[in-house]
Scaffold this motif. Structure first.
Motif, PDB file in Angstrom:
ATOM      1  N   VAL A  43      11.225  19.558  -6.926  1.00  0.00           N
ATOM      2  CA  VAL A  43       9.967  18.844  -6.206  1.00  0.00           C
ATOM      3  C   VAL A  43      10.671  17.813  -5.925  1.00  0.00           C
ATOM      4  O   VAL A  43      10.785  16.105  -6.749  1.00  0.00           O
ATOM      5  CB  VAL A  43       8.731  18.424  -7.282  1.00  0.00           C
ATOM      6  CG1 VAL A  43       7.590  18.439  -6.226  1.00  0.00           C
ATOM      7  CG2 VAL A  43       8.738  20.009  -7.780  1.00  0.00           C
ATOM      8  N   LEU A  44       9.323  17.168  -4.720  1.00  0.00           N
ATOM      9  CA  LEU A  44      10.434  16.051  -3.752  1.00  0.00           C
ATOM     10  C   LEU A  44       8.554  15.954  -3.590  1.00  0.00           C
ATOM     11  O   LEU A  44       7.674  16.417  -3.342  1.00  0.00           O
ATOM     12  CB  LEU A  44      10.310  16.030  -2.691  1.00  0.00           C
ATOM     13  CG  LEU A  44      10.692  14.710  -1.828  1.00  0.00           C
ATOM     14  CD1 LEU A  44      11.466  13.769  -1.809  1.00  0.00           C
ATOM     15  CD2 LEU A  44      10.889  15.181   0.151  1.00  0.00           C
ATOM     16  N   VAL A  45       7.912  14.069  -4.730  1.00  0.00           N
ATOM     17  CA  VAL A  45       7.114  13.279  -4.059  1.00  0.00           C
ATOM     18  C   VAL A  45       6.963  12.579  -3.226  1.00  0.00           C
ATOM     19  O   VAL A  45       7.976  11.268  -3.039  1.00  0.00           O
ATOM     20  CB  VAL A  45       6.428  13.156  -5.936  1.00  0.00           C
ATOM     21  CG1 VAL A  45       5.424  11.899  -5.793  1.00  0.00           C
ATOM     22  CG2 VAL A  45       6.743  14.079  -6.600  1.00  0.00           C
ATOM     23  N   ILE A  46       5.864  12.323  -2.733  1.00  0.00           N
ATOM     24  CA  ILE A  46       5.909  11.609  -1.481  1.00  0.00           C
ATOM     25  C   ILE A  46       4.871  10.599  -1.937  1.00  0.00           C
ATOM     26  O   ILE A  46       3.617  11.680  -1.400  1.00  0.00           O
ATOM     27  CB  ILE A  46       6.314  11.934   0.095  1.00  0.00           C
ATOM     28  CG1 ILE A  46       7.495  12.888   0.531  1.00  0.00           C
ATOM     29  CG2 ILE A  46       5.992  11.141   1.587  1.00  0.00           C
ATOM     30  CD1 ILE A  46       7.435  13.588   1.417  1.00  0.00           C
ATOM     31  N   ASP A  47       4.701   9.166  -1.381  1.00  0.00           N
ATOM     32  CA  ASP A  47       4.273   8.006  -1.648  1.00  0.00           C
ATOM     33  C   ASP A  47       3.993   6.829  -0.459  1.00  0.00           C
ATOM     34  O   ASP A  47       5.262   7.330   0.052  1.00  0.00           O
ATOM     35  CB  ASP A  47       4.085   7.655  -2.485  1.00  0.00           C
ATOM     36  CG  ASP A  47       2.321   7.160  -3.442  1.00  0.00           C
ATOM     37  OD1 ASP A  47       1.405   7.157  -2.357  1.00  0.00           O
ATOM     38  OD2 ASP A  47       2.130   6.832  -4.578  1.00  0.00           O
ATOM     39  N   ASP A  48       3.320   6.621  -0.479  1.00  0.00           N
ATOM     40  CA  ASP A  48       3.675   5.062   0.483  1.00  0.00           C
ATOM     41  C   ASP A  48       3.797   4.100  -0.031  1.00  0.00           C
ATOM     42  O   ASP A  48       4.804   3.663   0.936  1.00  0.00           O
ATOM     43  CB  ASP A  48       2.145   4.743   1.370  1.00  0.00           C
ATOM     44  CG  ASP A  48       1.145   4.204   0.219  1.00  0.00           C
ATOM     45  OD1 ASP A  48       1.152   4.010  -1.070  1.00  0.00           O
ATOM     46  OD2 ASP A  48      -0.616   3.846   0.470  1.00  0.00           O
ATOM     47  N   VAL A  49       3.511   3.640  -1.249  1.00  0.00           N
ATOM     48  CA  VAL A  49       4.194   2.349  -1.813  1.00  0.00           C
ATOM     49  C   VAL A  49       4.034   2.127  -3.545  1.00  0.00           C
ATOM     50  O   VAL A  49       3.671   3.018  -3.973  1.00  0.00           O
ATOM     51  CB  VAL A  49       3.603   1.047  -2.309  1.00  0.00           C
ATOM     52  CG1 VAL A  49       3.861   0.210  -2.740  1.00  0.00           C
ATOM     53  CG2 VAL A  49       3.316   0.768  -0.372  1.00  0.00           C
ATOM     54  N   MET A  50       5.171   1.946  -3.453  1.00  0.00           N
ATOM     55  CA  MET A  50       6.233   1.968  -5.276  1.00  0.00           C
ATOM     56  C   MET A  50       6.154   0.708  -6.088  1.00  0.00           C
ATOM     57  O   MET A  50       6.835   0.387  -5.659  1.00  0.00           O
ATOM     58  CB  MET A  50       7.307   2.820  -5.866  1.00  0.00           C
ATOM     59  CG  MET A  50       7.774   3.197  -6.944  1.00  0.00           C
ATOM     60  SD  MET A  50       9.111   3.690  -7.117  1.00  0.00           S
ATOM     61  CE  MET A  50       9.163   4.052  -8.880  1.00  0.00           C
ATOM     62  N   THR A  51       5.232   0.236  -7.227  1.00  0.00           N
ATOM     63  CA  THR A  51       5.215  -0.975  -7.388  1.00  0.00           C
ATOM     64  C   THR A  51       5.587  -0.644  -8.477  1.00  0.00           C
ATOM     65  O   THR A  51       7.490  -0.793  -8.924  1.00  0.00           O
ATOM     66  CB  THR A  51       3.556  -0.964  -7.478  1.00  0.00           C
ATOM     67  OG1 THR A  51       3.222  -1.151  -6.422  1.00  0.00           O
ATOM     68  CG2 THR A  51       4.115  -3.203  -8.182  1.00  0.00           C
ATOM     69  N   SER A  52       5.242  -0.362  -9.588  1.00  0.00           N
ATOM     70  CA  SER A  52       5.610  -0.519 -11.366  1.00  0.00           C
ATOM     71  C   SER A  52       6.476   0.664 -11.473  1.00  0.00           C
ATOM     72  O   SER A  52       7.460   1.262 -12.546  1.00  0.00           O
ATOM     73  CB  SER A  52       4.873  -0.354 -12.191  1.00  0.00           C
ATOM     74  OG  SER A  52       3.604   0.586 -12.269  1.00  0.00           O
ATOM     75  N   GLY A  53       6.315   2.042 -10.973  1.00  0.00           N
ATOM     76  CA  GLY A  53       6.656   3.730 -11.131  1.00  0.00           C
ATOM     77  C   GLY A  53       5.184   4.234 -11.457  1.00  0.00           C
ATOM     78  O   GLY A  53       6.094   5.344 -12.162  1.00  0.00           O
ATOM     79  N   THR A  54       5.112   3.686 -12.374  1.00  0.00           N
ATOM     80  CA  THR A  54       3.718   4.321 -12.929  1.00  0.00           C
ATOM     81  C   THR A  54       3.529   6.108 -12.778  1.00  0.00           C
ATOM     82  O   THR A  54       2.802   6.553 -13.538  1.00  0.00           O
ATOM     83  CB  THR A  54       2.514   3.183 -13.649  1.00  0.00           C
ATOM     84  OG1 THR A  54       3.229   1.980 -14.337  1.00  0.00           O
ATOM     85  CG2 THR A  54       1.918   4.088 -14.207  1.00  0.00           C
ATOM     86  N   THR A  55       2.351   5.262 -11.335  1.00  0.00           N
ATOM     87  CA  THR A  55       1.832   6.522 -10.983  1.00  0.00           C
ATOM     88  C   THR A  55       3.288   7.483 -10.631  1.00  0.00           C
ATOM     89  O   THR A  55       2.819   9.521 -10.583  1.00  0.00           O
ATOM     90  CB  THR A  55       1.514   6.430  -9.761  1.00  0.00           C
ATOM     91  OG1 THR A  55       1.005   5.300  -9.122  1.00  0.00           O
ATOM     92  CG2 THR A  55       1.374   7.887  -9.017  1.00  0.00           C
ATOM     93  N   LEU A  56       4.236   7.300  -9.731  1.00  0.00           N
ATOM     94  CA  LEU A  56       5.315   8.672  -9.529  1.00  0.00           C
ATOM     95  C   LEU A  56       5.976   9.148 -11.271  1.00  0.00           C
ATOM     96  O   LEU A  56       6.185   9.768 -11.158  1.00  0.00           O
ATOM     97  CB  LEU A  56       6.263   7.717  -9.022  1.00  0.00           C
ATOM     98  CG  LEU A  56       6.203   7.722  -7.106  1.00  0.00           C
ATOM     99  CD1 LEU A  56       7.394   6.607  -6.423  1.00  0.00           C
ATOM    100  CD2 LEU A  56       5.550   8.138  -6.823  1.00  0.00           C
TER     101      LEU A  56
END
Length: 238
Positions: A197-210
């Motif tokens: 699975v590839l997850v796409i997001d705009d910004v990665m800060t700490s990586g917690t969301t991902l």
């Protein structure tokens, strides 16, 4: 009503540039129908050539960074295009909060190049909580993910993972606070047994969301979860 406004804005963004030349977002020089002139596009701060393959933070030699070695995230790899620094930060804000869809198309083009060679079974845009989606009128990650999914020949599963809990804004929180804030915020709506699975997001800060998204996907059976983001902050919160 918000969806109608978004559709009209998208149509204008598609046509408007052909009707009248626009100025470069950064330097205001003529940019034809582009968001950025060629000079400013080339000068945008790129992610470091040597970065951690797991979280995309700067790391000498492209080795796995110390944080990922000591506390491995649940996602398996990350590709990022830019550093989250001026003027990329301003472009991101304009896209998300001013509905500058031309900026979103530019980001999507850059994500397409970064996605070259990926082999995935599904593409997931980072979900917004329904209340956030209603107030903004669109999910910026969906618009970024659509052309990438087409190019990779993988299905775009818009609602396969949902944000089931409203959380406080992440800005200003420490890493530990971010982790507590997002714990249990996402839930898969289907099985992903054995899937890449590839997850796409705009910004990665700490990586917690991902990390939380990857956790929900792996709980649903995903074999591998990779992230593709427009921008990576030079260093996440401690």
């Amino acid at each position: 009503m918000s969806n109608v406004i978004v559709a009209l804005q998208q149509a204008w963004n598609r046509v408007g540039g052909r009707l009248m030349p626009q100025a470069c977002f950064v330097c205001a020089a003529p940019a034809a129908d582009r968001v950025l002139c060629a000079t400013c596009s080339t000068a945008l701060p790129a992610v470091a050539s040597e970065c951690c393959p797991r979280c995309a933070i700067d790391c000498p030699g492209g080795a796995v960074c110390g944080r990922c070695l000591s506390h491995p995230p649940r996602f398996d790899a990350t590709r990022a295009v830019f550093r989250y620094a001026f003027p990329v930060s301003e472009l991101v804000q304009a896209y998300k909060f001013q509905a500058r869809f031309g900026v979103g198309r530019y980001f999507a083009e850059r994500l397409l190049a970064a996605a070259a060679g990926l082999q995935v079974d599904a593409v997931i845009p980072a979900p917004l909580h329904p209340h956030r989606l209603a107030s903004r009128g669109f999910n910026q990650s969906v618009l970024l993910a659509e052309p990438v999914a087409r190019a990779l020949g993988a299905p775009l599963l818009r609602d396969a993972v949902r944000k089931v809990r409203r959380v406080a804004p992440q800005a200003g929180l420490t890493l530990e606070e971010r982790q507590r804030n997002l714990r249990g915020a996402f839930a898969a709506q289907r099985r992903f047994d054995g899937m890449r699975v590839l997850v796409i997001d705009d910004v990665m800060t700490s990586g917690t969301t991902l990390d939380e998204l990857a956790g929900a996907l792996k709980l649903a059976g995903a074999a591998r979860v990779e992230a593709l983001v427009v921008a990576r902050t030079p260093a996440g919160p401690n």
